[in-house]
Design a protein around this motif. Structure first.
Motif, PDB file in Angstrom:
ATOM      1  N   GLU A 207       0.825  -1.208   0.000  1.00 43.42           N
ATOM      2  CA  GLU A 207       0.000   0.000   0.000  1.00 43.42           C
ATOM      3  C   GLU A 207       0.860   1.258   0.000  1.00 43.42           C
ATOM      4  O   GLU A 207       0.614   2.203  -0.762  1.00 43.42           O
ATOM      5  N   ILE A 208       1.868   1.285   0.860  1.00 38.75           N
ATOM      6  CA  ILE A 208       2.729   2.462   0.959  1.00 38.75           C
ATOM      7  C   ILE A 208       3.551   2.638  -0.311  1.00 38.75           C
ATOM      8  O   ILE A 208       3.666   3.748  -0.855  1.00 38.75           O
ATOM      9  N   ARG A 209       4.118   1.546  -0.796  1.00 42.06           N
ATOM     10  CA  ARG A 209       4.948   1.633  -2.001  1.00 42.06           C
ATOM     11  C   ARG A 209       4.124   2.028  -3.227  1.00 42.06           C
ATOM     12  O   ARG A 209       4.551   2.872  -4.021  1.00 42.06           O
ATOM     13  N   ASP A 210       2.977   1.405  -3.390  1.00 37.42           N
ATOM     14  CA  ASP A 210       2.159   1.721  -4.564  1.00 37.42           C
ATOM     15  C   ASP A 210       1.747   3.193  -4.564  1.00 37.42           C
ATOM     16  O   ASP A 210       1.776   3.866  -5.609  1.00 37.42           O
ATOM     17  N   THR A 211       1.360   3.675  -3.384  1.00 32.23           N
ATOM     18  CA  THR A 211       0.960   5.087  -3.280  1.00 32.23           C
ATOM     19  C   THR A 211       2.146   6.004  -3.538  1.00 32.23           C
ATOM     20  O   THR A 211       2.036   7.013  -4.250  1.00 32.23           O
ATOM     21  N   GLY A 212       3.302   5.646  -2.934  1.00 32.68           N
ATOM     22  CA  GLY A 212       4.495   6.465  -3.111  1.00 32.68           C
ATOM     23  C   GLY A 212       4.968   6.499  -4.547  1.00 32.68           C
ATOM     24  O   GLY A 212       5.343   7.567  -5.071  1.00 32.68           O
ATOM     25  N   LYS A 213       4.945   5.371  -5.225  1.00 37.51           N
ATOM     26  CA  LYS A 213       5.398   5.327  -6.622  1.00 37.51           C
ATOM     27  C   LYS A 213       4.473   6.146  -7.522  1.00 37.51           C
ATOM     28  O   LYS A 213       4.932   6.784  -8.484  1.00 37.51           O
ATOM     29  N   TYR A 214       3.175   6.141  -7.191  1.00 38.74           N
ATOM     30  CA  TYR A 214       2.248   6.952  -7.972  1.00 38.74           C
ATOM     31  C   TYR A 214       2.444   8.439  -7.680  1.00 38.74           C
ATOM     32  O   TYR A 214       2.537   9.268  -8.606  1.00 38.74           O
ATOM     33  N   ALA A 215       2.540   8.760  -6.400  1.00 41.82           N
ATOM     34  CA  ALA A 215       2.650  10.167  -6.010  1.00 41.82           C
ATOM     35  C   ALA A 215       3.935  10.812  -6.526  1.00 41.82           C
ATOM     36  O   ALA A 215       3.947  12.005  -6.869  1.00 41.82           O
ATOM     37  N   PHE A 216       5.003  10.028  -6.581  1.00 44.12           N
ATOM     38  CA  PHE A 216       6.307  10.594  -6.948  1.00 44.12           C
ATOM     39  C   PHE A 216       6.835  10.039  -8.275  1.00 44.12           C
ATOM     40  O   PHE A 216       8.038   9.981  -8.501  1.00 44.12           O
ATOM     41  N   ARG A 217       5.922   9.683  -9.156  1.00 45.13           N
ATOM     42  CA  ARG A 217       6.329   9.109 -10.442  1.00 45.13           C
ATOM     43  C   ARG A 217       7.143  10.091 -11.281  1.00 45.13           C
ATOM     44  O   ARG A 217       7.893   9.680 -12.175  1.00 45.13           O
ATOM     45  N   LYS A 218       7.017  11.397 -10.988  1.00 42.61           N
ATOM     46  CA  LYS A 218       7.771  12.417 -11.722  1.00 42.61           C
ATOM     47  C   LYS A 218       8.899  13.015 -10.886  1.00 42.61           C
ATOM     48  O   LYS A 218       9.502  14.011 -11.299  1.00 42.61           O
ATOM     49  N   ASP A 219       9.139  12.408  -9.733  1.00 45.27           N
ATOM     50  CA  ASP A 219      10.191  12.911  -8.822  1.00 45.27           C
ATOM     51  C   ASP A 219      11.131  11.760  -8.483  1.00 45.27           C
ATOM     52  O   ASP A 219      10.944  11.067  -7.475  1.00 45.27           O
ATOM     53  N   PRO A 220      12.141  11.525  -9.298  1.00 40.22           N
ATOM     54  CA  PRO A 220      13.042  10.382  -9.119  1.00 40.22           C
ATOM     55  C   PRO A 220      13.686  10.306  -7.739  1.00 40.22           C
ATOM     56  O   PRO A 220      13.891   9.212  -7.223  1.00 40.22           O
ATOM     57  N   GLU A 221      13.978  11.419  -7.138  1.00 40.06           N
ATOM     58  CA  GLU A 221      14.659  11.429  -5.846  1.00 40.06           C
ATOM     59  C   GLU A 221      13.771  10.878  -4.734  1.00 40.06           C
ATOM     60  O   GLU A 221      14.254  10.221  -3.815  1.00 40.06           O
ATOM     61  N   ARG A 222      12.465  11.146  -4.790  1.00 40.31           N
ATOM     62  CA  ARG A 222      11.545  10.602  -3.786  1.00 40.31           C
ATOM     63  C   ARG A 222      11.026   9.224  -4.217  1.00 40.31           C
ATOM     64  O   ARG A 222      10.783   8.351  -3.381  1.00 40.31           O
ATOM     65  N   TYR A 223      10.879   9.050  -5.515  1.00 37.93           N
ATOM     66  CA  TYR A 223      10.363   7.783  -6.068  1.00 37.93           C
ATOM     67  C   TYR A 223      11.242   6.601  -5.657  1.00 37.93           C
ATOM     68  O   TYR A 223      10.729   5.526  -5.319  1.00 37.93           O
ATOM     69  N   LYS A 224      12.552   6.791  -5.665  1.00 36.66           N
ATOM     70  CA  LYS A 224      13.472   5.687  -5.404  1.00 36.66           C
ATOM     71  C   LYS A 224      13.292   5.072  -4.017  1.00 36.66           C
ATOM     72  O   LYS A 224      13.595   3.896  -3.808  1.00 36.66           O
ATOM     73  N   GLY A 225      12.766   5.858  -3.085  1.00 32.93           N
ATOM     74  CA  GLY A 225      12.566   5.334  -1.737  1.00 32.93           C
ATOM     75  C   GLY A 225      11.407   4.366  -1.617  1.00 32.93           C
ATOM     76  O   GLY A 225      11.251   3.700  -0.593  1.00 32.93           O
ATOM     77  N   TYR A 226      10.601   4.253  -2.658  1.00 28.56           N
ATOM     78  CA  TYR A 226       9.437   3.368  -2.635  1.00 28.56           C
ATOM     79  C   TYR A 226       9.641   2.118  -3.501  1.00 28.56           C
ATOM     80  O   TYR A 226       8.700   1.367  -3.753  1.00 28.56           O
ATOM     81  N   ILE A 227      10.878   1.914  -3.919  1.00 29.98           N
ATOM     82  CA  ILE A 227      11.219   0.745  -4.723  1.00 29.98           C
ATOM     83  C   ILE A 227      12.031  -0.217  -3.868  1.00 29.98           C
ATOM     84  O   ILE A 227      12.922   0.181  -3.102  1.00 29.98           O
ATOM     85  N   SER A 228      11.746  -1.511  -3.995  1.00 28.00           N
ATOM     86  CA  SER A 228      12.525  -2.525  -3.285  1.00 28.00           C
ATOM     87  C   SER A 228      13.911  -2.647  -3.895  1.00 28.00           C
ATOM     88  O   SER A 228      14.038  -2.938  -5.090  1.00 28.00           O
ATOM     89  N   ARG A 229      14.916  -2.414  -3.097  1.00 27.47           N
ATOM     90  CA  ARG A 229      16.286  -2.562  -3.598  1.00 27.47           C
ATOM     91  C   ARG A 229      16.580  -4.001  -3.957  1.00 27.47           C
ATOM     92  O   ARG A 229      17.319  -4.291  -4.898  1.00 27.47           O
ATOM     93  N   TYR A 230      15.994  -4.934  -3.206  1.00 24.76           N
ATOM     94  CA  TYR A 230      16.207  -6.353  -3.477  1.00 24.76           C
ATOM     95  C   TYR A 230      15.722  -6.715  -4.873  1.00 24.76           C
ATOM     96  O   TYR A 230      16.387  -7.415  -5.633  1.00 24.76           O
ATOM     97  N   LYS A 231      14.552  -6.229  -5.230  1.00 25.49           N
ATOM     98  CA  LYS A 231      13.972  -6.570  -6.535  1.00 25.49           C
ATOM     99  C   LYS A 231      14.661  -5.827  -7.675  1.00 25.49           C
ATOM    100  O   LYS A 231      14.582  -6.255  -8.830  1.00 25.49           O
ATOM    101  N   ARG A 232      15.338  -4.733  -7.358  1.00 23.03           N
ATOM    102  CA  ARG A 232      16.053  -3.990  -8.399  1.00 23.03           C
ATOM    103  C   ARG A 232      17.354  -4.667  -8.795  1.00 23.03           C
ATOM    104  O   ARG A 232      17.907  -4.396  -9.848  1.00 23.03           O
ATOM    105  N   ARG A 233      17.853  -5.557  -7.923  1.00 27.68           N
ATOM    106  CA  ARG A 233      19.144  -6.198  -8.197  1.00 27.68           C
ATOM    107  C   ARG A 233      19.030  -7.182  -9.350  1.00 27.68           C
ATOM    108  O   ARG A 233      18.015  -7.818  -9.530  1.00 27.68           O
TER     109      ARG A 233
END
Length: 233
Positions: A207-233
């Motif tokens: 819930e938090i990540r989905d909302t954060g990714k939507y809210a900050f989809r145009k703000d890469p600096e805030r968007y990155k905090g809502y992405i799983s680092r594990y899944k990005r590897r």
């Protein structure tokens, strides 16, 4: 604190529909750390996240409690799993010796009772069957039969203490096999609760990540905090 969180959440976890409970698809320790990181990261964005519909109290404020409950449930499961794996290892070491001991006892009884057809029939009945559970029961049956017919055994100078050992081994092996089966069946209560705690935690994370990714989809600096680092590897 994790134990308190676990106690707080246990009734809710147990009430989750079974169809909604999912086993972890990412390492639990990694997920727990990412959840703690997310909790800190989201604090700065509270107003914006709430404006996008995030229930702050239900998901964000509750996140540390969900993390604590999952952390404790994972610890309980790992402790039980370790015990089960140790039991399985011990069973694999002891069971071949137990089978050999059972077979030796049957041979001893056949010799001692060779002139008693009635007792030989009982020995044959004990020997009939196969499998681990049957071997465990055989040891107990041999113990009882031997102790009940000592005159024939004393004639061949048999060591009657073997029947005490057989009974003790039967009890010990029954308990050991039960624990070992837990490691192979993988269906323990502790694992079920762990899976439920992980499911409950992941609900808030999503819930938090989905909302954060939507809210900050145009703000890469805030968007990155809502992405799983594990899944990005």
């Amino acid at each position: 604190m994790s134990k308190e969180n676990y106690d707080t959440k246990l009734s809710l976890l147990e009430s989750l529909p079974q169809k909604d409970v999912k086993a972890p698809t990412t390492p639990v320790d990694t997920t727990l750390q990412e959840a703690e990181n997310l909790f800190v990261w989201a604090q700065e964005d509270k107003i914006i996240l709430e404006s996008k519909g995030l229930d702050w109290e239900t998901y964000t404020e509750d996140l540390p409690v969900r993390v604590g409950a999952c952390r404790y449930a994972q610890a309980v499961w790992m402790k039980e799993r370790y015990s089960q794996e140790e039991a399985l290892k011990t069973w694999r070491e002891e069971s071949p010796k137990a089978y050999e001991f059972r077979n030796d006892l049957l041979a001893d009884l056949r010799f001692a009772f060779r002139k008693r057809s009635d007792l030989l029939a009982r020995v044959r009945a004990i020997a009939d069957g196969e499998g681990d559970a049957d071997m465990i029961q055989d040891l107990m049956d041999i113990s009882v039969l031997g102790k009940a017919n000592t005159p024939e055994l004393e004639k061949v100078k048999y060591d009657l203490s073997n029947f005490d050992i057989a009974g003790q081994k039967s009890d010990h092996l029954a308990e050991l096999l039960a624990k070992a089966n837990g490691a192979t069946l993988d269906n323990s209560k502790a694992k079920d609760v762990r899976d439920r705690a992980f499911t409950h935690l992941k609900e808030a994370l999503d819930e938090i990540r989905d909302t954060g990714k939507y809210a900050f989809r145009k703000d890469p600096e805030r968007y990155k905090g809502y992405i799983s680092r594990y899944k990005r590897r």
